[in-house]
Design an enzyme around this catalytic site. Structure first.
Site, PDB file in Angstrom:
ATOM      1  N   GLY A 131      96.875  75.615  45.023  1.00 52.99           N
ATOM      2  CA  GLY A 131      95.755  75.067  45.793  1.00 52.99           C
ATOM      3  C   GLY A 131      94.420  75.508  45.215  1.00 52.99           C
ATOM      4  O   GLY A 131      93.722  76.327  45.822  1.00 52.99           O
ATOM      5  N   SER A 133      92.120  72.951  43.079  1.00 50.91           N
ATOM      6  CA  SER A 133      91.149  71.847  43.053  1.00 50.91           C
ATOM      7  C   SER A 133      90.805  71.335  44.454  1.00 50.91           C
ATOM      8  O   SER A 133      91.645  71.332  45.354  1.00 50.91           O
ATOM      9  CB  SER A 133      91.711  70.679  42.240  1.00 50.91           C
ATOM     10  OG  SER A 133      92.104  71.106  40.972  1.00 50.91           O
ATOM     11  N   GLU A 251      99.352  79.418  32.225  1.00 50.78           N
ATOM     12  CA  GLU A 251      99.916  78.069  32.247  1.00 50.78           C
ATOM     13  C   GLU A 251      99.460  77.227  31.063  1.00 50.78           C
ATOM     14  O   GLU A 251      99.665  76.036  31.037  1.00 50.78           O
ATOM     15  CB  GLU A 251      99.571  77.366  33.575  1.00 50.78           C
ATOM     16  CG  GLU A 251      98.116  77.070  33.784  1.00 50.78           C
ATOM     17  CD  GLU A 251      97.893  75.847  34.685  1.00 50.78           C
ATOM     18  OE1 GLU A 251      98.321  74.752  34.304  1.00 50.78           O
ATOM     19  OE2 GLU A 251      97.287  75.996  35.747  1.00 50.78           O
ATOM     20  N   GLU A 375      87.589  69.016  27.647  1.00 53.80           N
ATOM     21  CA  GLU A 375      86.229  69.510  27.429  1.00 53.80           C
ATOM     22  C   GLU A 375      86.126  70.978  27.842  1.00 53.80           C
ATOM     23  O   GLU A 375      85.458  71.789  27.184  1.00 53.80           O
ATOM     24  CB  GLU A 375      85.217  68.668  28.227  1.00 53.80           C
ATOM     25  CG  GLU A 375      85.014  67.250  27.709  1.00 53.80           C
ATOM     26  CD  GLU A 375      86.194  66.314  28.024  1.00 53.80           C
ATOM     27  OE1 GLU A 375      87.007  66.628  28.919  1.00 53.80           O
ATOM     28  OE2 GLU A 375      86.310  65.281  27.345  1.00 53.80           O
TER      29      GLU A 375
HETATM   30  C1  LIG Z   1      98.830  65.284  37.150  1.00 53.91           C
HETATM   31  C2  LIG Z   1      97.853  66.297  37.724  1.00 53.91           C
HETATM   32  C3  LIG Z   1      98.333  67.352  38.446  1.00 53.91           C
HETATM   33  C4  LIG Z   1      97.441  68.274  39.003  1.00 53.91           C
HETATM   34  N1  LIG Z   1      97.948  69.303  39.761  1.00 53.91           N
HETATM   35  C5  LIG Z   1      97.098  70.169  40.337  1.00 53.91           C
HETATM   36  C6  LIG Z   1      97.589  71.191  41.200  1.00 53.91           C
HETATM   37  O1  LIG Z   1      98.793  71.325  41.408  1.00 53.91           O
HETATM   38  N2  LIG Z   1      96.709  72.013  41.794  1.00 53.91           N
HETATM   39  C7  LIG Z   1      95.363  71.917  41.580  1.00 53.91           C
HETATM   40  O2  LIG Z   1      94.623  72.735  42.126  1.00 53.91           O
HETATM   41  N3  LIG Z   1      94.858  70.948  40.787  1.00 53.91           N
HETATM   42  C8  LIG Z   1      95.689  70.074  40.168  1.00 53.91           C
HETATM   43  N4  LIG Z   1      95.187  69.067  39.370  1.00 53.91           N
HETATM   44  C9  LIG Z   1      93.740  68.916  39.257  1.00 53.91           C
HETATM   45  C10 LIG Z   1      93.179  69.280  37.889  1.00 53.91           C
HETATM   46  O3  LIG Z   1      93.197  70.671  37.713  1.00 53.91           O
HETATM   47  C11 LIG Z   1      91.762  68.691  37.834  1.00 53.91           C
HETATM   48  O4  LIG Z   1      91.902  67.280  37.824  1.00 53.91           O
HETATM   49  C12 LIG Z   1      91.006  69.136  36.623  1.00 53.91           C
HETATM   50  O5  LIG Z   1      90.707  70.504  36.670  1.00 53.91           O
HETATM   51  C13 LIG Z   1      89.688  68.347  36.466  1.00 53.91           C
HETATM   52  O6  LIG Z   1      88.944  68.387  37.654  1.00 53.91           O
HETATM   53  P1  LIG Z   1      88.384  67.037  38.313  1.00 53.91           P
HETATM   54  O7  LIG Z   1      89.504  66.074  38.445  1.00 53.91           O
HETATM   55  O8  LIG Z   1      87.631  67.410  39.528  1.00 53.91           O
HETATM   56  O9  LIG Z   1      87.396  66.431  37.218  1.00 53.91           O
HETATM   57  P2  LIG Z   1      85.910  66.899  36.920  1.00 53.91           P
HETATM   58  O10 LIG Z   1      85.845  68.375  36.877  1.00 53.91           O
HETATM   59  O11 LIG Z   1      84.984  66.183  37.844  1.00 53.91           O
HETATM   60  O12 LIG Z   1      85.698  66.349  35.457  1.00 53.91           O
HETATM   61  C14 LIG Z   1      85.457  64.954  35.169  1.00 53.91           C
HETATM   62  C15 LIG Z   1      85.192  64.845  33.666  1.00 53.91           C
HETATM   63  O13 LIG Z   1      83.999  65.589  33.328  1.00 53.91           O
HETATM   64  C16 LIG Z   1      84.275  66.544  32.309  1.00 53.91           C
HETATM   65  N5  LIG Z   1      83.525  67.776  32.538  1.00 53.91           N
HETATM   66  C17 LIG Z   1      83.442  68.472  33.699  1.00 53.91           C
HETATM   67  N6  LIG Z   1      82.690  69.585  33.527  1.00 53.91           N
HETATM   68  C18 LIG Z   1      82.312  69.584  32.218  1.00 53.91           C
HETATM   69  C19 LIG Z   1      81.534  70.475  31.425  1.00 53.91           C
HETATM   70  N7  LIG Z   1      81.002  71.591  31.936  1.00 53.91           N
HETATM   71  N8  LIG Z   1      81.346  70.178  30.127  1.00 53.91           N
HETATM   72  C20 LIG Z   1      81.888  69.031  29.582  1.00 53.91           C
HETATM   73  N9  LIG Z   1      82.622  68.146  30.314  1.00 53.91           N
HETATM   74  C21 LIG Z   1      82.843  68.421  31.590  1.00 53.91           C
HETATM   75  C22 LIG Z   1      85.763  66.826  32.442  1.00 53.91           C
HETATM   76  O14 LIG Z   1      86.305  67.322  31.237  1.00 53.91           O
HETATM   77  C23 LIG Z   1      86.311  65.455  32.808  1.00 53.91           C
HETATM   78  O15 LIG Z   1      86.497  64.675  31.675  1.00 53.91           O
HETATM   79  C24 LIG Z   1      96.049  68.137  38.796  1.00 53.91           C
HETATM   80  C25 LIG Z   1      95.568  67.060  38.052  1.00 53.91           C
HETATM   81  C26 LIG Z   1      96.451  66.139  37.523  1.00 53.91           C
HETATM   82  C27 LIG Z   1      95.900  64.983  36.716  1.00 53.91           C
END
Ligand SMILES: Cc1cc2nc3c(=O)[nH]c(=O)nc-3n(C[C@H](O)[C@H](O)[C@H](O)COP(=O)(O)OP(=O)(O)OC[C@H]3O[C@@H](n4cnc5c(N)ncnc54)[C@H](O)[C@@H]3O)c2cc1C
Length: 388
Positions: A131, A133, A251, A375
């Site tokens: 937990g 994101s 991980e 990124e």
């Molecule tokens: C299949 C799958 C399983 C998952 N399982 C889990 C889970 O079990 N538990 C959990 O907690 N989360 C989980 N996640 C969530 C995952 O960790 C997040 O999707 C990930 O960390 C990206 O966060 P976000 O989706 O909010 O995207 P954002 O953080 O909003 O990013 C959007 C885009 O902007 C870019 N970006 C953001 N900040 C920067 C920066 N500072 N510099 C350059 N580029 C940047 C990112 O690289 C991305 O391309 C899962 C995701 C997927 C796809």
């Protein structure tokens, strides 16, 4: 300038017998799995299969015997994992607990927490989800808004998590929660804590999210004034950020970071072998050789990180590189195979190759998002090299 350390690792002779044992087991237990179920198999939840692995001692392999673990080496564990993943075994149910939650408990948990959870994980009876994101906190994880307030009877936790893999099937979640408001002059990384949350506790509501392929792996989790007992705080109150980032480094670099599309590679090689009997297909054969070489290089790099972790060092930069390159490889593979194999083949064809390709074309975009985006990883690498 600091540089990368990827040292070759020689697997100890003891792993040959173990590898043979795993292959034997898989020949009996996983030989008939359809190709599309073998793809991305560390997301495929099968509690009964996890219990079969547990009975063979293949969960919690490196953990202390007093918690039911096997006290085996990290390299032995690596060999078991790579065999399971290469065969497409459905290992998703226990994956998070084995890779991440158990080691986090060993590092930060109280004795009572270790005694309660670790033996149950080792038996394949207790599954975890992560937990971290939230709707407005992904890459910028320190922005989590889920709040924990300490009361006489326990912590009252409210907020929302998202993308929580297997939350609808897991028994417990390790959640990152804000327990102290950001005061002026403090960093937002301060004041966060981790909690072990019972997924059946009153106030926990899980809403599944279907992915592009229509499958449900991840979820939204709503926490509405959930009462979490005091002794379910993991580690130190306020140290959640440091604990969490330590957990994430566990991980990053395992074989799951380059083997998610492996079932497709296998099916394509099968079709290539069948084709080669009728005609020459030089371009495809050359491409297959190139892909195999890339796969082997990634495997050696990943193994090198496992070797360094086993030796007690912290190869954070190397682990980030392995994840980035591994994810790029497994993500690009469906497109490469599609370009090479699909003349005359329709995606709706009912062959194993067509089915696994169709699935991975839809799901592989997520491979470089889960566990930290490309990124963010490149930021870690450039910081580690002193470039930012
Ligand atoms: C299949 C799958 C399983 C998952 N399982 C889990 C889970 O079990 N538990 C959990 O907690 N989360 C989980 N996640 C969530 C995952 O960790 C997040 O999707 C990930 O960390 C990206 O966060 P976000 O989706 O909010 O995207 P954002 O953080 O909003 O990013 C959007 C885009 O902007 C870019 N970006 C953001 N900040 C920067 C920066 N500072 N510099 C350059 N580029 C940047 C990112 O690289 C991305 O391309 C899962 C995701 C997927 C796809």
């Amino acid at each position: 300038m600091p540089s990368f350390a990827f040292h070759p690792v020689d697997l100890p002779p003891s792993v040959s017998a173990l590898r043979a044992e795993v292959r034997d087991f898989l020949r009996n237990e996983a030989a008939d799995l359809p190709a599309e179920r073998r793809a991305n198999c560390w997301s495929v939840f099968d509690a009964a299969f996890s219990r079969e692995l547990a009975a063979r001692g293949w969960i919690g392999m490196t953990w202390p015997r007093r918690y039911g673990g096997g006290e085996r080496s990290a390299l032995e564990r690596y060999v078991v994992l790579e065999e399971l993943l290469a065969a497409g075994a459905p290992v998703g149910a226990h994956w998070i607990a084995d890779r991440q939650s158990g080691p986090a408990l060993l590092r930060y948990g109280s004795e009572a927490q270790c005694e309660r959870f670790l033996p149950a994980i080792v038996r394949g009876e207790c599954f975890f989800c992560i937990g971290m994101s939230e709707p407005n906190a992904g890459s910028d994880l320190a922005s989590v808004r889920t709040r924990g307030v300490k009361t006489a009877e326990g912590w009252r936790i409210s907020g929302q998590k998202v993308w929580t893999t297997h939350a609808h099937q897991a028994h417990f979640m390790i959640a990152l929660v804000r327990t102290r408001a950001n005061a002026e002059g403090t960093k937002k990384h301060d004041g966060l804590s981790q909690f072990l949350i019972d997924m059946k506790a009153p106030g926990v509501r899980v809403r599944p999210i279907a992915d592009l392929a229509g499958e449900v792996h991840f979820n939204e989790v709503f926490l509405d004034d959930v009462l979490v007992p005091h002794d379910m705080l993991l580690g130190v109150e306020g140290q959640g950020w440091q604990q969490c980032t330590g957990e994430l480094s566990l991980e990053r670099s395992g074989p799951e970071r380059y083997l998610s599309s492996h079932a497709l590679f296998v099916e394509w090689l099968r079709s290539l072998c069948a084709d080669a009997r009728d005609r020459t297909c030089d371009a495809a054969q050359q491409a297959a050789g190139r892909i195999a070489a890339e796969l082997w290089t990634l495997r050696q790099m990943s193994l090198s990180v496992a070797g360094q972790l086993a030796a007690g060092t912290d190869p954070a930069v190397e682990a980030a590189i392995v994840k980035d390159l591994g994810n790029s490889f497994e993500q690009a593979l469906p497109g490469r195979v599609q370009a090479l194999a699909c003349a005359g083949m329709a995606l709706e064809d009912d062959t194993p190759l067509a089915r696994v390709l169709a699935l991975l074309l839809q799901t592989s975009p997520s491979f470089s998002l889960r566990g930290g985006t490309r990124e963010i990883l490149r930021g870690i690498v450039s910081r580690g090299l002193g470039l930012r």
